[in-house]
Motif scaffolding. Structure first.
Motif, PDB file in Angstrom:
ATOM      1  N   UNK A  19     -37.384  66.368 -31.978  1.00 16.27           N
ATOM      2  CA  UNK A  19     -35.830  66.729 -32.323  1.00 16.27           C
ATOM      3  C   UNK A  19     -35.466  66.426 -33.497  1.00 16.27           C
ATOM      4  N   UNK A  20     -36.000  65.556 -34.298  1.00 18.83           N
ATOM      5  CA  UNK A  20     -35.710  65.503 -35.564  1.00 18.83           C
ATOM      6  C   UNK A  20     -36.255  66.792 -36.474  1.00 18.83           C
ATOM      7  N   UNK A  21     -37.434  67.171 -36.042  1.00 19.08           N
ATOM      8  CA  UNK A  21     -37.986  68.309 -36.897  1.00 19.08           C
ATOM      9  C   UNK A  21     -37.750  69.553 -36.271  1.00 19.08           C
ATOM     10  N   UNK A  22     -36.858  69.653 -35.180  1.00 17.42           N
ATOM     11  CA  UNK A  22     -36.225  70.976 -34.721  1.00 17.42           C
ATOM     12  C   UNK A  22     -37.459  71.777 -34.015  1.00 17.42           C
ATOM     13  N   UNK A  23     -38.433  70.978 -33.101  1.00 24.39           N
ATOM     14  CA  UNK A  23     -39.476  71.367 -32.550  1.00 24.39           C
ATOM     15  C   UNK A  23     -39.185  71.831 -31.186  1.00 24.39           C
ATOM     16  N   UNK A  24     -39.146  73.120 -30.951  1.00 24.15           N
ATOM     17  CA  UNK A  24     -38.466  73.788 -29.547  1.00 24.15           C
ATOM     18  C   UNK A  24     -39.724  74.433 -28.640  1.00 24.15           C
ATOM     19  N   UNK A  25     -40.824  74.993 -29.396  1.00 22.42           N
ATOM     20  CA  UNK A  25     -41.656  75.722 -28.451  1.00 22.42           C
ATOM     21  C   UNK A  25     -43.004  74.783 -28.912  1.00 22.42           C
ATOM     22  N   UNK A  26     -43.790  75.005 -27.874  1.00 26.76           N
ATOM     23  CA  UNK A  26     -45.384  74.339 -27.958  1.00 26.76           C
ATOM     24  C   UNK A  26     -46.313  75.477 -27.824  1.00 26.76           C
ATOM     25  N   UNK A  27     -47.523  75.142 -28.688  1.00 23.88           N
ATOM     26  CA  UNK A  27     -47.613  73.935 -29.526  1.00 23.88           C
ATOM     27  C   UNK A  27     -46.897  74.384 -30.800  1.00 23.88           C
ATOM     28  N   UNK A  28     -46.287  73.351 -31.643  1.00 15.53           N
ATOM     29  CA  UNK A  28     -45.726  73.782 -32.741  1.00 15.53           C
ATOM     30  C   UNK A  28     -47.043  72.630 -33.420  1.00 15.53           C
ATOM     31  N   UNK A  29     -47.096  73.110 -34.877  1.00 19.53           N
ATOM     32  CA  UNK A  29     -47.991  72.423 -36.017  1.00 19.53           C
ATOM     33  C   UNK A  29     -47.077  72.286 -37.147  1.00 19.53           C
ATOM     34  N   UNK A  30     -46.980  71.151 -37.723  1.00 17.02           N
ATOM     35  CA  UNK A  30     -46.405  70.970 -38.873  1.00 17.02           C
ATOM     36  C   UNK A  30     -47.485  70.224 -39.567  1.00 17.02           C
ATOM     37  N   UNK A  31     -47.350  71.035 -41.010  1.00 15.03           N
ATOM     38  CA  UNK A  31     -48.159  70.293 -41.988  1.00 15.03           C
ATOM     39  C   UNK A  31     -47.262  69.668 -43.056  1.00 15.03           C
ATOM     40  N   UNK A  32     -47.399  68.296 -43.066  1.00 18.85           N
ATOM     41  CA  UNK A  32     -46.629  67.429 -44.112  1.00 18.85           C
ATOM     42  C   UNK A  32     -47.480  66.883 -45.128  1.00 18.85           C
TER      43      UNK A  32
END
Length: 107
Positions: free
Chosen positions: A68-81
């Motif tokens: 929720x914090x990162x606005x992930x709605x669809x899967x899979x979602x990959x975030x590179x931090x």
């Protein structure tokens, strides 16, 4: 050989935001077919890029706060931090070559 680590809402800050190396976070769920397709690719990247990047897996259903914090709605979602900041977002299952093309400039 290093495998992906599991993170939760409770461990996200420690394992991801405070990491010395870039972290690729895989938001996944048991019911997600494309998530299962991409898992072996992430295992390979974790092993091949050991020490250069950390692969973290976060169960979307069990940890609602972080997606929720990162606005992930669809899967899979990959975030590179990198240094605690999102520098790339990849949605959907992609082949290894496409993932590496996005990741490597940040290593």
């Amino acid at each position: 050989m290093t495998a992906p680590i599991s993170v939760t809402d409770a461990t996200f800050a420690e394992e991801v935001l405070n990491s010395d190396v870039p972290v690729l976070v895989d938001f996944w769920a048991d019911w997600c077919g494309p998530c299962r397709m991409i898992a072996p690719v992430l295992d390979q990247i974790a092993a091949e890029q050991d020490g250069r990047i950390k692969i973290a897996k976060l169960d979307y259903d069990a940890n609602p706060q972080t997606p929720q914090k990162y606005g992930v709605l669809g899967l899979p979602t990959l975030l590179l931090l990198k240094n605690g900041e999102v520098v790339e977002q990849i949605t959907g299952a992609k082949p290894k070559r496409a993932l590496l093309k996005v990741i490597e400039p940040h290593l």
